[in-house]
Write an enzyme that holds these catalytic residues in place. Structure first.
Site, PDB file in Angstrom:
ATOM      1  N   MET A  29      -5.596  30.008 -15.202  1.00 38.02           N
ATOM      2  CA  MET A  29      -6.362  31.282 -14.358  1.00 38.02           C
ATOM      3  C   MET A  29      -5.153  32.260 -13.993  1.00 38.02           C
ATOM      4  O   MET A  29      -4.372  32.054 -13.238  1.00 38.02           O
ATOM      5  CB  MET A  29      -6.934  30.625 -13.235  1.00 38.02           C
ATOM      6  CG  MET A  29      -8.091  29.581 -13.687  1.00 38.02           C
ATOM      7  SD  MET A  29      -8.914  29.011 -12.331  1.00 38.02           S
ATOM      8  CE  MET A  29      -7.845  27.561 -11.755  1.00 38.02           C
ATOM      9  N   MET A  30      -5.456  33.437 -14.513  1.00 40.12           N
ATOM     10  CA  MET A  30      -4.632  34.371 -14.364  1.00 40.12           C
ATOM     11  C   MET A  30      -4.728  34.783 -12.949  1.00 40.12           C
ATOM     12  O   MET A  30      -5.607  34.809 -12.243  1.00 40.12           O
ATOM     13  CB  MET A  30      -5.263  35.760 -14.853  1.00 40.12           C
ATOM     14  CG  MET A  30      -4.949  35.985 -16.495  1.00 40.12           C
ATOM     15  SD  MET A  30      -3.437  35.862 -16.913  1.00 40.12           S
ATOM     16  CE  MET A  30      -2.987  37.760 -16.716  1.00 40.12           C
ATOM     17  N   CYS A 111     -10.612  34.055 -23.788  1.00 33.93           N
ATOM     18  CA  CYS A 111     -10.567  35.146 -22.709  1.00 33.93           C
ATOM     19  C   CYS A 111     -11.391  36.290 -23.319  1.00 33.93           C
ATOM     20  O   CYS A 111     -11.149  36.893 -24.473  1.00 33.93           O
ATOM     21  CB  CYS A 111      -9.020  35.497 -22.504  1.00 33.93           C
ATOM     22  SG  CYS A 111      -9.173  36.718 -21.114  1.00 33.93           S
ATOM     23  N   LYS A 150      -7.246  26.475 -26.584  1.00 33.88           N
ATOM     24  CA  LYS A 150      -8.574  26.554 -25.690  1.00 33.88           C
ATOM     25  C   LYS A 150      -9.280  27.640 -26.365  1.00 33.88           C
ATOM     26  O   LYS A 150      -9.101  28.607 -26.258  1.00 33.88           O
ATOM     27  CB  LYS A 150      -7.569  26.893 -24.116  1.00 33.88           C
ATOM     28  CG  LYS A 150      -8.855  27.060 -23.084  1.00 33.88           C
ATOM     29  CD  LYS A 150      -8.250  27.044 -21.827  1.00 33.88           C
ATOM     30  CE  LYS A 150      -9.269  26.975 -20.783  1.00 33.88           C
ATOM     31  NZ  LYS A 150      -9.932  28.359 -20.528  1.00 33.88           N
ATOM     32  N   HIS A 182     -14.122  25.319 -23.668  1.00 27.34           N
ATOM     33  CA  HIS A 182     -15.153  25.716 -22.722  1.00 27.34           C
ATOM     34  C   HIS A 182     -16.353  26.042 -23.370  1.00 27.34           C
ATOM     35  O   HIS A 182     -16.590  26.398 -24.022  1.00 27.34           O
ATOM     36  CB  HIS A 182     -14.706  27.254 -22.411  1.00 27.34           C
ATOM     37  CG  HIS A 182     -15.350  27.964 -20.980  1.00 27.34           C
ATOM     38  ND1 HIS A 182     -14.667  29.071 -20.482  1.00 27.34           N
ATOM     39  CD2 HIS A 182     -16.234  27.341 -20.449  1.00 27.34           C
ATOM     40  CE1 HIS A 182     -15.630  29.303 -19.597  1.00 27.34           C
ATOM     41  NE2 HIS A 182     -16.528  28.320 -19.371  1.00 27.34           N
ATOM     42  N   GLY A 223     -15.423  23.721 -18.034  1.00 24.63           N
ATOM     43  CA  GLY A 223     -16.810  24.717 -17.704  1.00 24.63           C
ATOM     44  C   GLY A 223     -17.787  23.910 -16.827  1.00 24.63           C
ATOM     45  O   GLY A 223     -18.078  22.920 -17.134  1.00 24.63           O
ATOM     46  N   GLY A 224     -17.431  24.647 -15.517  1.00 21.84           N
ATOM     47  CA  GLY A 224     -18.626  23.927 -14.461  1.00 21.84           C
ATOM     48  C   GLY A 224     -18.467  22.552 -14.091  1.00 21.84           C
ATOM     49  O   GLY A 224     -19.179  22.134 -13.218  1.00 21.84           O
ATOM     50  N   GLY A 244     -11.253  24.296 -13.547  1.00 21.77           N
ATOM     51  CA  GLY A 244     -10.772  25.384 -13.229  1.00 21.77           C
ATOM     52  C   GLY A 244     -11.050  26.033 -11.813  1.00 21.77           C
ATOM     53  O   GLY A 244     -10.364  25.600 -10.776  1.00 21.77           O
ATOM     54  N   ARG A 245     -12.032  26.471 -11.534  1.00 22.42           N
ATOM     55  CA  ARG A 245     -12.404  27.407 -10.098  1.00 22.42           C
ATOM     56  C   ARG A 245     -12.307  25.932  -8.945  1.00 22.42           C
ATOM     57  O   ARG A 245     -11.863  26.441  -8.053  1.00 22.42           O
ATOM     58  CB  ARG A 245     -13.694  27.995 -10.232  1.00 22.42           C
ATOM     59  CG  ARG A 245     -13.563  29.279 -11.125  1.00 22.42           C
ATOM     60  CD  ARG A 245     -14.819  29.968 -11.433  1.00 22.42           C
ATOM     61  NE  ARG A 245     -15.410  29.198 -12.606  1.00 22.42           N
ATOM     62  CZ  ARG A 245     -16.523  29.469 -13.163  1.00 22.42           C
ATOM     63  NH1 ARG A 245     -17.262  30.556 -12.845  1.00 22.42           N
ATOM     64  NH2 ARG A 245     -17.071  28.667 -14.078  1.00 22.42           N
TER      65      ARG A 245
HETATM   66  C1  LIG Z   1      -9.501  33.909 -11.921  1.00 21.51           C
HETATM   67  C2  LIG Z   1      -9.717  33.148 -13.297  1.00 21.51           C
HETATM   68  C3  LIG Z   1      -8.503  33.788 -14.471  1.00 21.51           C
HETATM   69  C4  LIG Z   1      -8.650  33.035 -15.505  1.00 21.51           C
HETATM   70  N1  LIG Z   1      -7.860  33.355 -16.483  1.00 21.51           N
HETATM   71  C5  LIG Z   1      -7.661  32.714 -17.501  1.00 21.51           C
HETATM   72  C6  LIG Z   1      -6.522  32.425 -18.169  1.00 21.51           C
HETATM   73  O1  LIG Z   1      -5.530  33.335 -18.210  1.00 21.51           O
HETATM   74  N2  LIG Z   1      -6.566  31.766 -19.584  1.00 21.51           N
HETATM   75  C7  LIG Z   1      -7.671  30.869 -20.106  1.00 21.51           C
HETATM   76  O2  LIG Z   1      -7.799  30.463 -21.020  1.00 21.51           O
HETATM   77  N3  LIG Z   1      -8.702  30.932 -19.254  1.00 21.51           N
HETATM   78  C8  LIG Z   1      -8.552  31.740 -18.041  1.00 21.51           C
HETATM   79  N4  LIG Z   1      -9.799  31.387 -17.139  1.00 21.51           N
HETATM   80  C9  LIG Z   1     -11.006  30.436 -17.402  1.00 21.51           C
HETATM   81  C10 LIG Z   1     -10.476  29.213 -17.052  1.00 21.51           C
HETATM   82  O3  LIG Z   1      -9.132  28.673 -17.549  1.00 21.51           O
HETATM   83  C11 LIG Z   1     -11.908  28.212 -17.228  1.00 21.51           C
HETATM   84  O4  LIG Z   1     -11.964  28.192 -18.699  1.00 21.51           O
HETATM   85  C12 LIG Z   1     -13.148  28.680 -16.632  1.00 21.51           C
HETATM   86  O5  LIG Z   1     -13.106  28.996 -15.348  1.00 21.51           O
HETATM   87  C13 LIG Z   1     -14.248  27.578 -16.660  1.00 21.51           C
HETATM   88  O6  LIG Z   1     -13.729  26.737 -16.054  1.00 21.51           O
HETATM   89  P1  LIG Z   1     -14.324  26.089 -14.716  1.00 21.51           P
HETATM   90  O7  LIG Z   1     -15.889  26.085 -14.639  1.00 21.51           O
HETATM   91  O8  LIG Z   1     -13.834  24.699 -14.233  1.00 21.51           O
HETATM   92  O9  LIG Z   1     -13.601  27.133 -13.653  1.00 21.51           O
HETATM   93  C14 LIG Z   1      -9.657  32.169 -16.059  1.00 21.51           C
HETATM   94  C15 LIG Z   1     -10.688  31.787 -14.925  1.00 21.51           C
HETATM   95  C16 LIG Z   1     -10.679  32.545 -13.427  1.00 21.51           C
HETATM   96  C17 LIG Z   1     -11.701  32.210 -12.503  1.00 21.51           C
END
Ligand SMILES: Cc1cc2nc3c(=O)[nH]c(=O)nc-3n(C[C@H](O)[C@H](O)[C@H](O)COP(=O)(O)O)c2cc1C
Length: 348
Positions: A29-30, A111, A150, A182, A223-224, A244-245
């Site tokens: 996550m950036m 992304c 990914k 995802h 995802g989620g 992620g989140r």
């Molecule tokens: C702030 C933020 C930055 C992210 N940056 C990237 C990234 O650099 N590379 C990537 O593959 N996904 C990135 N994602 C996506 C996450 O890796 C992930 O696929 C997405 O949040 C869904 O997962 P979650 O529902 O568990 O958050 C980012 C998500 C967030 C919230």
């Protein structure tokens, strides 16, 4: 005064890297999964696989390589995520990943931001499976690290099951064994990256079906996902999960991962213990000239949902940015949260 806890001492002194498992991963996550966040995450779980933020091949090749690849050996096992699509550049960066000690190199094909689309990076590459395959082959030839991808389950205009299978087959044919999926499409026209994490509906079923159709591939679902109960459900159909989140906003969740999914003891009983164990690292970062706010922003969720958690958060938010702010801000914030006798290790 703070001292190094046994858990932290064991992380620091452990020269043998824990073996790499993708059963439980924290997503790239950036701006969020910085080295400082990852240090905290690693204190909380020895076995979770951590990913860096995405770094583009251009930035690595033409920018400050050392700064982009800097990490603490305590963070292992750790995967470097690359953004790019030029096979030669990807190969070069895969080699760098190995030289710098990473355990895996991952290619971002998920992304959706405009900025990366213009450079043929990220989810737009789902429309170019041959190009992704060429990049993966070049990376696999250049490094002995596992090369993983990914990706999304599709993008607008290319969102059929057959197209997803074509993508996976071509990329697998080029040497990728592990796919982190995802479970929603990305809509490249008209949605922001944030909306692209919320609006397209989740379709876990397709990820499960990928595992059924390609049992020899390692399929990690993303995802989620928020709770351990959900993780268990997904593990019945896939090889691993990536959060992620939730892992960012509620990092204490990670303290339950080792006992719940790896049969290993939890490193800490309370988030207080974990934060105290992090203080020496924070101190050494401050001594290196790092601004406290860059570290403390990743701690804000540590007491998520606990009595005093809001006061902790508020105290740090109000004080970490002040000139000369140091370790005492964290210690003061910590003093505002009552330490339970034995804390609930998380969230089912
Ligand atoms: C702030 C933020 C930055 C992210 N940056 C990237 C990234 O650099 N590379 C990537 O593959 N996904 C990135 N994602 C996506 C996450 O890796 C992930 O696929 C997405 O949040 C869904 O997962 P979650 O529902 O568990 O958050 C980012 C998500 C967030 C919230």
């Amino acid at each position: 005064m703070t001292s190094t806890s046994p858990a932290q001492a064991s992380i620091r002194s452990n020269t043998v890297k824990p073996s790499l498992s993708r059963r439980f991963c924290v997503a790239p996550m950036m701006d969020w999964t910085t080295s400082h966040y990852r240090y905290l995450a690693r204190l909380l779980s020895r076995h979770t696989l951590l990913y860096t933020e995405m770094v583009t091949t251009g930035a690595l090749i033409h920018g400050d390589t050392d700064r982009f690849l800097r990490h603490d050996p305590a963070e292992y096992p750790l995967a470097l995520q690359l953004g790019g699509s030029d096979a030669g550049e990807l190969a070069h960066c895969a080699k760098l990943a190995e030289q710098f000690g990473f355990d895996e190199v991952n290619l971002n094909v998920g992304c959706p931001s405009d900025r990366v689309q213009n450079n043929m990076i990220g989810a737009c590459l789902m429309a170019h499976p041959d190009r992704v395959a060429e990049g993966v082959r070049a990376m696999a030839d250049a490094t002995s690290l596992p090369v993983t991808v990914k990706h999304r389950i599709g993008i607008d205009g290319r969102d059929s099951w057959d197209q997803l299978c074509e993508f996976v087959e071509k990329v697998a044919g080029a040497g990728c064994r592990t796919f982190i999926v995802h479970a929603r499409i990305a809509i490249l026209e008209g949605l922001s990256p944030k909306e692209n994490r919320e609006i397209p509906p989740l379709n876990y079923d397709w990820v499960y079906q990928l595992k059924q159709r390609y049992p020899h591939l390692e399929i990690i679902i993303n995802g989620g996902i928020k709770t351990f109960a959900e993780v268990h459900q997904h593990l019945a159909h896939t090889d691993g999960v990536m959060l992620g989140r939730e892992a960012y906003h509620n990092p204490w969740l990670l303290a339950g991962v080792d006992p719940e999914f790896f049969g290993a003891p939890a490193p800490f009983h309370t988030p207080h213990e974990a934060l105290r164990a992090m203080l020496p690292f924070i101190r050494s970062e401050l001594e290196r000239g790092v601004y406290l706010g860059h570290i403390s922003r990743h701690l804000l969720g540590l007491f998520h949902g606990m009595p005093g958690g809001r006061q902790f958060r508020r105290y740090i938010s109000e004080n970490a940015h002040k000139a000369g702010a140091g370790l005492e801000v964290i210690e003061e914030a910590l003093a505002r949260v009552r330490e339970p006798e034995a804390s609930p290790i998380v969230t089912a």
